[in-house]
Scaffold this motif. Structure first.
Motif, PDB file in Angstrom:
ATOM      1  N   GLU A 147       9.841  -6.721 -30.940  1.00 17.52           N
ATOM      2  CA  GLU A 147      10.811  -7.381 -31.814  1.00 17.52           C
ATOM      3  C   GLU A 147      12.209  -7.204 -31.231  1.00 17.52           C
ATOM      4  O   GLU A 147      12.672  -6.086 -31.043  1.00 17.52           O
ATOM      5  N   ARG A 148      12.882  -8.339 -30.952  1.00 14.41           N
ATOM      6  CA  ARG A 148      14.204  -8.224 -30.333  1.00 14.41           C
ATOM      7  C   ARG A 148      15.356  -8.318 -31.333  1.00 14.41           C
ATOM      8  O   ARG A 148      16.512  -8.105 -30.982  1.00 14.41           O
ATOM      9  N   GLY A 149      15.052  -8.638 -32.610  1.00 14.52           N
ATOM     10  CA  GLY A 149      16.105  -8.682 -33.626  1.00 14.52           C
ATOM     11  C   GLY A 149      16.667 -10.080 -33.813  1.00 14.52           C
ATOM     12  O   GLY A 149      16.540 -10.932 -32.930  1.00 14.52           O
ATOM     13  N   LYS A 150      17.301 -10.280 -34.980  1.00  9.47           N
ATOM     14  CA  LYS A 150      17.745 -11.635 -35.333  1.00  9.47           C
ATOM     15  C   LYS A 150      19.248 -11.773 -35.427  1.00  9.47           C
ATOM     16  O   LYS A 150      19.788 -12.868 -35.386  1.00  9.47           O
ATOM     17  N   ASN A 151      19.932 -10.655 -35.669  1.00  6.06           N
ATOM     18  CA  ASN A 151      21.402 -10.701 -35.704  1.00  6.06           C
ATOM     19  C   ASN A 151      21.911  -9.465 -34.980  1.00  6.06           C
ATOM     20  O   ASN A 151      21.107  -8.610 -34.570  1.00  6.06           O
ATOM     21  N   THR A 152      23.224  -9.365 -34.833  1.00  3.08           N
ATOM     22  CA  THR A 152      23.768  -8.273 -34.020  1.00  3.08           C
ATOM     23  C   THR A 152      23.245  -6.918 -34.484  1.00  3.08           C
ATOM     24  O   THR A 152      22.797  -6.110 -33.678  1.00  3.08           O
ATOM     25  N   LYS A 153      23.272  -6.722 -35.797  1.00  3.67           N
ATOM     26  CA  LYS A 153      22.874  -5.418 -36.323  1.00  3.67           C
ATOM     27  C   LYS A 153      21.403  -5.110 -36.002  1.00  3.67           C
ATOM     28  O   LYS A 153      21.069  -4.037 -35.500  1.00  3.67           O
ATOM     29  N   SER A 154      20.533  -6.087 -36.275  1.00  4.67           N
ATOM     30  CA  SER A 154      19.113  -5.815 -36.029  1.00  4.67           C
ATOM     31  C   SER A 154      18.793  -5.804 -34.534  1.00  4.67           C
ATOM     32  O   SER A 154      17.884  -5.098 -34.093  1.00  4.67           O
ATOM     33  N   ARG A 155      19.563  -6.537 -33.755  1.00  2.23           N
ATOM     34  CA  ARG A 155      19.328  -6.482 -32.291  1.00  2.23           C
ATOM     35  C   ARG A 155      19.641  -5.101 -31.754  1.00  2.23           C
ATOM     36  O   ARG A 155      18.934  -4.584 -30.899  1.00  2.23           O
ATOM     37  N   VAL A 156      20.707  -4.512 -32.252  1.00  2.00           N
ATOM     38  CA  VAL A 156      21.053  -3.160 -31.811  1.00  2.00           C
ATOM     39  C   VAL A 156      19.966  -2.183 -32.249  1.00  2.00           C
ATOM     40  O   VAL A 156      19.484  -1.367 -31.472  1.00  2.00           O
ATOM     41  N   LYS A 157      19.546  -2.318 -33.518  1.00  2.00           N
ATOM     42  CA  LYS A 157      18.491  -1.444 -34.033  1.00  2.00           C
ATOM     43  C   LYS A 157      17.212  -1.573 -33.196  1.00  2.00           C
ATOM     44  O   LYS A 157      16.554  -0.590 -32.883  1.00  2.00           O
ATOM     45  N   ARG A 158      16.892  -2.800 -32.820  1.00  2.00           N
ATOM     46  CA  ARG A 158      15.650  -3.056 -32.073  1.00  2.00           C
ATOM     47  C   ARG A 158      15.823  -2.896 -30.572  1.00  2.00           C
ATOM     48  O   ARG A 158      14.915  -3.232 -29.805  1.00  2.00           O
ATOM     49  N   ASN A 159      17.002  -2.468 -30.165  1.00  2.00           N
ATOM     50  CA  ASN A 159      17.306  -2.310 -28.734  1.00  2.00           C
ATOM     51  C   ASN A 159      17.025  -3.602 -27.961  1.00  2.00           C
ATOM     52  O   ASN A 159      16.535  -3.583 -26.834  1.00  2.00           O
ATOM     53  N   PHE A 160      17.290  -4.743 -28.596  1.00  2.00           N
ATOM     54  CA  PHE A 160      17.126  -6.070 -27.993  1.00  2.00           C
ATOM     55  C   PHE A 160      15.691  -6.311 -27.509  1.00  2.00           C
ATOM     56  O   PHE A 160      15.463  -7.096 -26.604  1.00  2.00           O
ATOM     57  N   GLY A 161      14.752  -5.600 -28.115  1.00  2.00           N
ATOM     58  CA  GLY A 161      13.347  -5.813 -27.760  1.00  2.00           C
ATOM     59  C   GLY A 161      12.875  -5.034 -26.551  1.00  2.00           C
ATOM     60  O   GLY A 161      11.757  -5.247 -26.077  1.00  2.00           O
ATOM     61  N   SER A 162      13.720  -4.116 -26.049  1.00  2.00           N
ATOM     62  CA  SER A 162      13.302  -3.318 -24.891  1.00  2.00           C
ATOM     63  C   SER A 162      12.829  -1.940 -25.344  1.00  2.00           C
ATOM     64  O   SER A 162      13.612  -1.133 -25.835  1.00  2.00           O
ATOM     65  N   SER A 163      11.553  -1.697 -25.135  1.00  2.00           N
ATOM     66  CA  SER A 163      10.950  -0.461 -25.630  1.00  2.00           C
ATOM     67  C   SER A 163      11.208   0.728 -24.726  1.00  2.00           C
ATOM     68  O   SER A 163      11.369   0.598 -23.512  1.00  2.00           O
ATOM     69  N   HIS A 164      11.217   1.886 -25.348  1.00  2.00           N
ATOM     70  CA  HIS A 164      11.171   3.171 -24.660  1.00  2.00           C
ATOM     71  C   HIS A 164       9.695   3.585 -24.540  1.00  2.00           C
ATOM     72  O   HIS A 164       8.828   2.950 -25.155  1.00  2.00           O
ATOM     73  N   PRO A 165       9.427   4.653 -23.797  1.00  2.00           N
ATOM     74  CA  PRO A 165       8.025   5.069 -23.645  1.00  2.00           C
ATOM     75  C   PRO A 165       7.322   5.281 -24.995  1.00  2.00           C
ATOM     76  O   PRO A 165       6.143   4.938 -25.136  1.00  2.00           O
ATOM     77  N   GLU A 166       8.042   5.796 -25.980  1.00  2.00           N
ATOM     78  CA  GLU A 166       7.403   6.048 -27.279  1.00  2.00           C
ATOM     79  C   GLU A 166       6.921   4.754 -27.934  1.00  2.00           C
ATOM     80  O   GLU A 166       5.979   4.779 -28.732  1.00  2.00           O
ATOM     81  N   GLY A 167       7.537   3.636 -27.595  1.00  2.00           N
ATOM     82  CA  GLY A 167       7.060   2.349 -28.097  1.00  2.00           C
ATOM     83  C   GLY A 167       5.683   2.024 -27.535  1.00  2.00           C
ATOM     84  O   GLY A 167       4.777   1.615 -28.263  1.00  2.00           O
ATOM     85  N   TYR A 168       5.540   2.194 -26.231  1.00  2.00           N
ATOM     86  CA  TYR A 168       4.250   1.913 -25.602  1.00  2.00           C
ATOM     87  C   TYR A 168       3.191   2.906 -26.063  1.00  2.00           C
ATOM     88  O   TYR A 168       2.022   2.560 -26.244  1.00  2.00           O
ATOM     89  N   ARG A 169       3.620   4.153 -26.282  1.00  2.00           N
ATOM     90  CA  ARG A 169       2.650   5.168 -26.741  1.00  2.00           C
ATOM     91  C   ARG A 169       2.235   4.904 -28.190  1.00  2.00           C
ATOM     92  O   ARG A 169       1.081   5.110 -28.558  1.00  2.00           O
ATOM     93  N   LYS A 170       3.172   4.446 -28.983  1.00  2.00           N
ATOM     94  CA  LYS A 170       2.824   4.051 -30.362  1.00  2.00           C
ATOM     95  C   LYS A 170       1.818   2.908 -30.331  1.00  2.00           C
ATOM     96  O   LYS A 170       0.818   2.923 -31.068  1.00  2.00           O
ATOM     97  N   ALA A 171       2.083   1.924 -29.484  1.00  2.00           N
ATOM     98  CA  ALA A 171       1.173   0.776 -29.378  1.00  2.00           C
ATOM     99  C   ALA A 171      -0.224   1.242 -28.983  1.00  2.00           C
ATOM    100  O   ALA A 171      -1.225   0.825 -29.572  1.00  2.00           O
ATOM    101  N   LEU A 172      -0.291   2.137 -28.011  1.00  2.00           N
ATOM    102  CA  LEU A 172      -1.602   2.604 -27.543  1.00  2.00           C
ATOM    103  C   LEU A 172      -2.326   3.381 -28.645  1.00  2.00           C
ATOM    104  O   LEU A 172      -3.533   3.237 -28.831  1.00  2.00           O
ATOM    105  N   ARG A 173      -1.565   4.176 -29.389  1.00  2.00           N
ATOM    106  CA  ARG A 173      -2.167   4.941 -30.480  1.00  2.00           C
ATOM    107  C   ARG A 173      -2.809   3.987 -31.491  1.00  2.00           C
ATOM    108  O   ARG A 173      -3.941   4.193 -31.922  1.00  2.00           O
ATOM    109  N   GLN A 174      -2.093   2.942 -31.831  1.00  2.00           N
ATOM    110  CA  GLN A 174      -2.647   1.970 -32.784  1.00  2.00           C
ATOM    111  C   GLN A 174      -3.833   1.211 -32.190  1.00  2.00           C
ATOM    112  O   GLN A 174      -4.783   0.873 -32.900  1.00  2.00           O
ATOM    113  N   MET A 175      -3.788   0.950 -30.898  1.00  2.91           N
ATOM    114  CA  MET A 175      -4.899   0.225 -30.277  1.00  2.91           C
ATOM    115  C   MET A 175      -6.162   1.086 -30.268  1.00  2.91           C
ATOM    116  O   MET A 175      -7.268   0.590 -30.457  1.00  2.91           O
TER     117      MET A 175
END
Ligand SMILES: [Zn+2]
Lengths: 295, 265
Positions: free
Chosen positions: B62-90
């Motif tokens: 998710e890259r966000g829809k406005n400035t505030k949410s884009r910052v929160k979502r880091n413009f859709g660029s994940s950190h390692p914990e994002g990929y690890r979260k995804a793998l955990r759910q998979m």
């Protein structure tokens, strides 16, 4: 290896001229001494060769090519190369790529960015791959991906361990998405080899970055590295440009990754064979404690 | 259409994001957070929902829809914990026999000090390896930008689909131009050379299906996707697990495979 080079007939004029140029090519220095890039100490080339291309004063590891590395590792006369004639094609018609491949071949005296095969290490049969930095910075295109995947498939079929030395700038952009797909393909090969209970040891050397770090380099059971090797997903220049700040000293060096828990051991080059032999013995020697003998 | 026009369309700020797809494709969606090691990555949304009557696991960048949410979502660029979260759910999807939908939209995995410290390369590598062997059907859909390894880390699927105006590339055209030609004005040329459009990638068999955006109403795109996902999962769910993973392996094995193998045995 030397004999091959001496006796192989040149295939074309370009190859002949390159061999002639070799004497003057600054990338392959022929002078008697080399200066250490780290401490400026001058060493005789013959001494350096005896010392695994490590500076005797400060321990700096000079970059070496894949054949030199192979020669340091396998038991004499035991290496059989696989797929040595695979060469890349410019499937996307990427401008300048065909010429770049030709130059890389002349410059590196290799046909692609990785050498694969089987050998013995202290008597153990091992599948081995060694990446070649002087072939387009060891970048991974379809041939590199294919050779490595085939090696893992061969190792799975014959229940052999895989030992891999990585050095790479990442996925080869001239092959576009077909290069990126090699990350998935090689990872599939590693996974099947692993699920069948086989050992994979990776030795990360300077530099290992991008798509190779984000695939088979980081998928090994045991990850070793040479001292002070750059090991990164995004290279330091990319990060500096993104963050617009200087990075701390030692960032992304193997010692840094070791501290963060991503590397099992940092092993200087002169101890590679010894360390690998020990690890192979611990995994492959007849297992103790499985019979009903007494202590 | 010129490749760079697609790049611009794929990155258009008004383009629907991962959250829109979640809202329109699934019912009863419940987001589940955290990688259980370091933290929760807002650039990666994971959770469960129903695809019609079928419970599925949803992984969406998710890259966000406005400035505030884009910052929160880091413009859709994940950190390692994002990929690890995804793998955990998979992995949980595999445990509970749920198909997995991955929605890809990122300019790339995040490049930064924290990301490197926590093993960005390692996190992506683990996903590639583990996804190859997951014993449930996986479909990945590139809805906007598919940026290199950060996109592929959700892209080892049985089928990979691509929106008509999405792009999927080994490197951004800007990065390619500056590295190869040291000239950022050659971005458009790089976009052409990289073969990153849906049409190019269908021809190279990197993607299996193009989802047409040629509707006046984007709701029709969701509808088409929903039906296609349901049909695909229904078909794949009945396959023996070994066949499912074998087909996935072969799907990726074919890229650059050498037909005349040398005799090495
Ligand atoms: Zn020195």
């Amino acid at each position: 290896m030397m004999n091959k080079v001496l006796f192989k007939k040149p295939k074309n004029e370009l190859e002949t001229s390159s061999r002639f140029n070799r004497k003057t090519n600054p990338a392959i220095p022929q002078e008697l001494c080399r200066s250490c890039p780290s401490c400026k100490n001058m060493s005789f080339r013959s001494d350096l060769e005896k010392n695994y291309h490590i500076c005797s004063k400060c321990g700096y590891h000079f970059r070496i090519n894949a054949r030199q590395r192979l020669n340091m590792i396998y038991d004499i006369g035991s290496f059989i190369e696989h797929n040595q004639n695979l060469t890349s094609v410019n499937r996307l018609d990427f401008p300048g790529y065909t010429e770049k491949l030709e130059q890389a071949t002349l410059f590196s005296h290799e046909k692609e960015g990785v050498i694969t095969g089987v050998c013995k290490i202290s008597g153990f049969d091992v599948c081995i791959f060694v990446m070649e930095s002087s072939f387009m910075m060891g970048s991974m295109g379809q041939v590199v991906g294919e050779k490595i995947t085939q090696l893992f498939e061969y190792a799975t079929k014959h229940h052999l361990p895989v030992l891999g030395f990585t050095v790479s700038g990442g996925a080869r952009m001239q092959e576009g998405m077909l290069a990126l797909m090699q990350m998935a393909k090689t990872s599939g090969g590693v996974k099947r080899h692993s699920d069948a209970g086989n050992l994979y040891i990776a030795v990360l050397t300077d530099p290992t970055t991008g798509g190779v770090t984000a695939s088979f380099a980081m998928e090994a059971d045991i990850i070793l590295s040479e001292p002070e090797a750059l090991i990164a997903f995004a290279g330091p220049r990319v990060i500096e440009q993104t963050l617009r700040q200087r990075l701390p000293k030692g960032f992304q060096k193997s010692e840094f990754l070791f501290e963060k828990g991503f590397i099992d051991r940092i092993v200087p080059r002169n101890l590679h064979k010894e360390t690998l032999s020990n690890l192979l013995t611990l995994h492959l020697a007849p297992k103790g404690g499985e019979t009903h003998g007494s202590l | 259409m010129e490749a760079y026009k697609r790049v611009a369309l794929a990155r258009k700020k008004t383009r629907p994001t991962g959250l829109d797809y979640i809202e329109n494709l699934f019912t009863n969606f419940i987001e589940l957070h955290g990688d259980r090691c370091f933290g929760d990555d807002p650039a990666m949304i994971t959770g469960l929902g129903f695809l019609l009557d079928m419970p599925v696991t949803i992984i969406a960048q998710e890259r966000g829809k406005n400035t505030k949410s884009r910052v929160k979502r880091n413009f859709g660029s994940s950190h390692p914990e994002g990929y690890r979260k995804a793998l955990r759910q998979m992995k949980l999807a595999e445990k509970f026999n749920r198909p997995i939908v991955c929605i890809i939209d990122t300019s790339g995995a995040f490049c930064g000090i924290g990301a490197e410290e926590r093993g960005q390369g390692h996190a992506i590598a683990q996903n590639l390896m583990e996804m190859m062997a997951l014993k449930v059907p996986i479909v990945s859909i590139i809805i906007g930008e598919g940026g290199s390894g950060g996109a592929l880390a959700l892209g080892v699927a049985d089928e990979v689909w691509m929106l008509e105006n999405a792009i999927y590339s080994v490197i951004s055209p800007e990065g390619c131009a500056s590295i190869l030609w040291k000239d950022s004005s050659k971005t458009k040329e790089a976009a052409n050379c990289l073969k990153l459009t849906a049409q190019d990638l269908l021809e190279l068999e990197v993607v299996d299906k193009i989802i047409s955006e040629n509707h006046r109403d984007f709701k029709l795109v969701y509808k088409e996707l929903k039906i296609n996902l349901y049909k695909t999962f229904k078909k794949r769910k009945v396959l023996p697990k070994e066949e499912l993973t074998q087909l996935r392996y072969e799907r990726f094995r074919k890229f650059g495979a050498i037909e005349e193998k040398e005799l090495i045995d």
